[in-house]
Write an enzyme that holds these catalytic residues in place. Structure first.
Site, mmCIF file in Angstrom:
data_model
loop_
_atom_site.group_PDB
_atom_site.id
_atom_site.type_symbol
_atom_site.label_atom_id
_atom_site.label_comp_id
_atom_site.label_asym_id
_atom_site.label_seq_id
_atom_site.Cartn_x
_atom_site.Cartn_y
_atom_site.Cartn_z
ATOM 1 N N HIS A 178 -20.919 97.447 53.164
ATOM 2 C CA HIS A 178 -19.739 98.174 53.658
ATOM 3 C C HIS A 178 -19.176 97.512 54.924
ATOM 4 C CE1 HIS A 178 -17.844 102.420 53.347
ATOM 5 N NE2 HIS A 178 -16.972 101.573 53.870
ATOM 6 N N ARG A 217 -13.876 103.065 47.434
ATOM 7 C CA ARG A 217 -14.942 103.990 47.777
ATOM 8 C C ARG A 217 -16.015 103.932 46.696
ATOM 9 N NH1 ARG A 217 -13.222 103.579 52.062
ATOM 10 N NH2 ARG A 217 -12.444 105.173 53.502
#
Length: 307
Positions: free
Chosen positions: A270, A222
Site C-alpha cells: 500500500h 481498494r
C-alpha cells in the site's frame, strides 16, 4: 479556534510546525491530547474518533487520505461536511507508481526477472507503445492525471467511469453498458476506482474474462474491489499474464496468503501514494480559509455517492 489532528503520529509535529509558521491563529492539537473537545472546530484525520458526539462544535472533517471509504459516513453528523484534502503529492505518487508498473508490464520486466532467476538469457519481441492499450477505471483527479502522463509514451489510452468524462486523447466510456467494450480493448488495466457498494468486488471473474487474453491488471484502488480467488484463477489459467497489487482487503495479508509467493503477482504494501504534510498543507489551509470566508470548499464528498 482549534484543529485536531488524528493520523500518523510521526507526522503530527510537522503539521503543528506548519500551522505555527503559516496559520498561527489556528491551534493544533495532536490526538489523543484533545483538551476540551467543544473547542475543536476542525478535524483532520485518517479515521474520526469513535466519541465524535463530544465534539459538539465541530464544523468540518478533513480526510487525510485519497478516499474516504474507511469512514462510516452514517455515523458522522449530517451537518458536518466531509472534505478530501486534494494533496498534489498524492497525485504525483500515484502517477509515479502507475508509470513504473505500466512500463514494467509493457517491457515484460516480470518475465525477464523470472528468466534471470532461472539463469535464462532469452530476448522476446518488443511491442511498440503505440500498439499497447492502457485502460484506467476511475476518472477522477488521480485517474485523469495518470492517463495524461501516460500519453507521453505513445500508448493508446482508454478510460471508464460511472459517469461520462472527456479527456483529450483518451477514449472514454461510461456506465455498466459500456464497460464490456472498454474492457475488451485493455491490454493493461489499472483500477483507481473509489470504493462504493457498486465497485465492491468489481475486479472479479466476469471482468477478467472480458479482458483480452494475456492482459495484465494493476489494482491501485481498494482491496475490497478485488476478488482474490478470481484473480488467481485467471492468472493460473493463463488468461491473465500478470497482476500488480498494492491494496488488499486485509493488510497486511496473512502468512498463508497465496499472493505472497505467486510467480505472476507483484505485491507492494500500500505504497502507491502517501499524504505528506509539506505537500498537503497548502490544500488543507486553503480549504479552512474558504470555510472561514463562507466560500465553497474543494473536495467536499457527496455522501450518497460515497466520494
Amino acid at each position: 479556534m482549534a484543529l485536531l489532528y488524528k493520523s500518523d503520529p510521526s507526522r503530527g509535529p510537522t503539521w503543528k510546525a506548519l500551522f505555527a509558521e503559516h496559520a498561527p491563529d489556528i491551534e493544533i492539537r495532536l490526538w489523543p491530547d484533545v483538551g476540551d473537545p467543544t473547542e475543536i472546530r476542525y478535524l483532520a484525520a485518517w479515521l474520526p474518533p469513535e466519541n465524535l458526539a463530544e465534539f459538539s462544535n465541530l464544523e468540518v472533517i478533513y480526510a487525510l487520505s485519497a478516499g474516504v471509504d474507511q469512514f462510516d459516513l452514517s455515523q458522522l453528523p449530517d451537518h458536518v461536511p466531509v472534505v478530501r484534502v486534494l494533496d498534489p503529492g498524492i497525485a504525483q505518487g500515484i502517477v509515479e507508481y502507475a508509470s513504473l508498473t505500466v512500463l514494467s508490464l509493457h517491457r515484460q520486466v516480470p518475465l525477464y526477472l523470472r528468466q534471470q532467476h532461472q539463469h535464462e538469457w532469452t530476448a522476446h519481441a518488443l511491442t511498440p507503445a503505440s500498439e499497447r492499450r492502457i485502460g484506467v477505471m476511475g476518472l477522477g483527479n488521480l485517474g485523469t492525471a495518470v492517463l495524461r502522463h501516460l500519453g507521453a509514451y505513445g500508448f493508446k489510452r482508454l478510460g471508464w467511469a460511472r459517469s461520462a468524462h472527456h479527456i483529450e486523447g483518451v477514449d472514454c466510456y461510461a456506465g455498466k453498458a459500456q464497460l464490456p467494450a472498454f474492457l475488451s480493448q485493455c491490454d493493461i488495466l489499472l483500477c483507481l476506482l473509489p470504493l462504493t457498494d457498486e465497485t465492491r468486488g468489481i475486479l472479479n471473474a466476469d471482468l477478467f474474462a472480458a479482458l483480452p487474453s494475456g492482459a495484465s491488471v494493476i489494482n491501485l484502488g481498494r482491496g475490497a474491489q478485488l476478488v482474490d480467488a478470481d484473480l488467481l484463477t485467471a492468472l493460473d489459467s493463463g488468461h491473465l499474464d500478470q497482476a500488480v497489487i498494492d491494496v488488499l482487503e486485509q493488510e497486511p495479508p496473512s502468512e498463508e496468503h497465496p499472493f505472497w509467493d505467486h510467480p505472476k503477482i507483484w505485491l507492494t504494501p500500500h505504497i502507491g501514494a502517501m499524504t505528506f504534510p509539506q505537500s498537503a498543507f497548502g490544500a488543507l489551509l486553503d480549504n479552512i480559509r474558504r470555510h472561514q470566508r463562507g466560500e465553497a470548499m474543494t473536495g467536499v464528498i457527496e455522501r450518497l455517492r460515497g466520494y
